[in-house]
Design a protein around this motif. Structure first.
Motif, PDB file in Angstrom:
ATOM      1  N   GLU A   1      -1.804   3.531   8.359  1.00  0.00           N
ATOM      2  CA  GLU A   1      -1.625   3.121   6.965  1.00  0.00           C
ATOM      3  C   GLU A   1      -0.327   3.705   6.391  1.00  0.00           C
ATOM      4  O   GLU A   1       0.346   3.052   5.599  1.00  0.00           O
ATOM      5  CB  GLU A   1      -2.833   3.535   6.116  1.00  0.00           C
ATOM      6  CG  GLU A   1      -4.064   2.707   6.400  1.00  0.00           C
ATOM      7  CD  GLU A   1      -3.848   1.213   6.161  1.00  0.00           C
ATOM      8  OE1 GLU A   1      -3.251   0.828   5.133  1.00  0.00           O
ATOM      9  OE2 GLU A   1      -4.266   0.422   7.039  1.00  0.00           O
TER      10      GLU A   1
ATOM     11  N   SER B   1       9.890  -6.961   9.920  1.00  0.00           N
ATOM     12  CA  SER B   1       8.516  -6.776  10.395  1.00  0.00           C
ATOM     13  C   SER B   1       8.532  -6.319  11.840  1.00  0.00           C
ATOM     14  O   SER B   1       9.527  -6.468  12.548  1.00  0.00           O
ATOM     15  CB  SER B   1       7.748  -8.098  10.314  1.00  0.00           C
ATOM     16  OG  SER B   1       7.732  -8.592   9.000  1.00  0.00           O
TER      17      SER B   1
ATOM     18  N   CYS C   1       6.408  -0.681  19.677  1.00  0.00           N
ATOM     19  CA  CYS C   1       6.688  -1.518  18.508  1.00  0.00           C
ATOM     20  C   CYS C   1       7.741  -2.539  18.918  1.00  0.00           C
ATOM     21  O   CYS C   1       8.678  -2.204  19.641  1.00  0.00           O
ATOM     22  CB  CYS C   1       7.219  -0.680  17.341  1.00  0.00           C
ATOM     23  SG  CYS C   1       6.027   0.481  16.681  1.00  0.00           S
TER      24      CYS C   1
ATOM     25  N   CYS D   1       2.347   4.206   8.109  1.00  0.00           N
ATOM     26  CA  CYS D   1       3.390   3.329   8.676  1.00  0.00           C
ATOM     27  C   CYS D   1       3.548   2.074   7.827  1.00  0.00           C
ATOM     28  O   CYS D   1       4.670   1.645   7.531  1.00  0.00           O
ATOM     29  CB  CYS D   1       3.032   2.920  10.103  1.00  0.00           C
ATOM     30  SG  CYS D   1       3.079   4.245  11.301  1.00  0.00           S
ATOM     31  N   ARG D   2       2.427   1.480   7.457  1.00  0.00           N
ATOM     32  CA  ARG D   2       2.454   0.268   6.630  1.00  0.00           C
ATOM     33  C   ARG D   2       3.148   0.541   5.294  1.00  0.00           C
ATOM     34  O   ARG D   2       3.989  -0.230   4.838  1.00  0.00           O
ATOM     35  CB  ARG D   2       1.025  -0.236   6.403  1.00  0.00           C
ATOM     36  CG  ARG D   2       0.937  -1.563   5.706  1.00  0.00           C
ATOM     37  CD  ARG D   2      -0.499  -1.952   5.357  1.00  0.00           C
ATOM     38  NE  ARG D   2      -1.495  -1.613   6.336  1.00  0.00           N
ATOM     39  CZ  ARG D   2      -1.938  -2.427   7.286  1.00  0.00           C
ATOM     40  NH1 ARG D   2      -1.452  -3.641   7.386  1.00  0.00           N
ATOM     41  NH2 ARG D   2      -2.877  -2.044   8.122  1.00  0.00           N
TER      42      ARG D   2
ATOM     43  N   ARG E   1       6.702  -1.050   3.891  1.00  0.00           N
ATOM     44  CA  ARG E   1       6.777  -1.730   2.581  1.00  0.00           C
ATOM     45  C   ARG E   1       7.845  -1.100   1.695  1.00  0.00           C
ATOM     46  O   ARG E   1       8.608  -1.793   1.028  1.00  0.00           O
ATOM     47  CB  ARG E   1       5.422  -1.680   1.879  1.00  0.00           C
ATOM     48  CG  ARG E   1       4.460  -2.695   2.401  1.00  0.00           C
ATOM     49  CD  ARG E   1       3.271  -2.844   1.459  1.00  0.00           C
ATOM     50  NE  ARG E   1       2.261  -3.649   2.107  1.00  0.00           N
ATOM     51  CZ  ARG E   1       1.026  -3.269   2.344  1.00  0.00           C
ATOM     52  NH1 ARG E   1       0.620  -2.069   1.978  1.00  0.00           N
ATOM     53  NH2 ARG E   1       0.174  -4.064   2.929  1.00  0.00           N
TER      54      ARG E   1
ATOM     55  N   VAL F   1       8.584   2.280  12.092  1.00  0.00           N
ATOM     56  CA  VAL F   1       7.142   2.388  12.326  1.00  0.00           C
ATOM     57  C   VAL F   1       6.859   3.329  13.497  1.00  0.00           C
ATOM     58  O   VAL F   1       5.966   4.176  13.418  1.00  0.00           O
ATOM     59  CB  VAL F   1       6.517   0.988  12.527  1.00  0.00           C
ATOM     60  CG1 VAL F   1       5.093   1.085  13.033  1.00  0.00           C
ATOM     61  CG2 VAL F   1       6.563   0.209  11.217  1.00  0.00           C
TER      62      VAL F   1
END
Length: 102
Positions: free
Chosen positions: A75, A95, A35, A77-78, A82, A51
């Motif tokens: 998903e 990000s 990452c 992680c997303r 958020r 992440v």
């Protein structure tokens, strides 16, 4: 599964290194992840750490890796990113990139 690997990060010309690497290796599965926080946005290092940690924790609980559970882990992680963006106003745009080999 007998795998030997190494990881190396180089900061380059930036003020900080936002790279985070990790791996989850057992007899039944392997995942290697990189990452890299998006430079220029506050909290890129936090996003990369979150992440990476989230993905490895999700995969740790899986006995085997399948397309379905790796997709679900990504998903997750997303969603975690958020949620962190919403809870930390100073990092609302943090990000990261995510590259993983399963």
């Amino acid at each position: 599964m007998k795998i030997v690997f190494a990881s190396r990060c180089q900061q380059g010309l930036r003020d900080e290194n936002q790279d985070r690497t990790g791996a989850e290796i057992t007899e039944e599965k392997a995942c290697f992840v990189v990452c890299d926080g998006v430079a220029g946005l506050s909290g890129g290092d936090r996003a990369a750490q979150l992440v990476r940690d989230t993905l490895l924790a999700e995969l740790h609980s899986q006995p085997r890796l399948t397309p379905e559970n790796t997709h679900a882990a990504i998903e997750h992680c997303r969603a975690a990113l958020r949620q962190a963006q919403e809870q930390q106003p100073g990092f609302s745009r943090m990000s990261t990139t995510l590259a993983a080999l399963f």
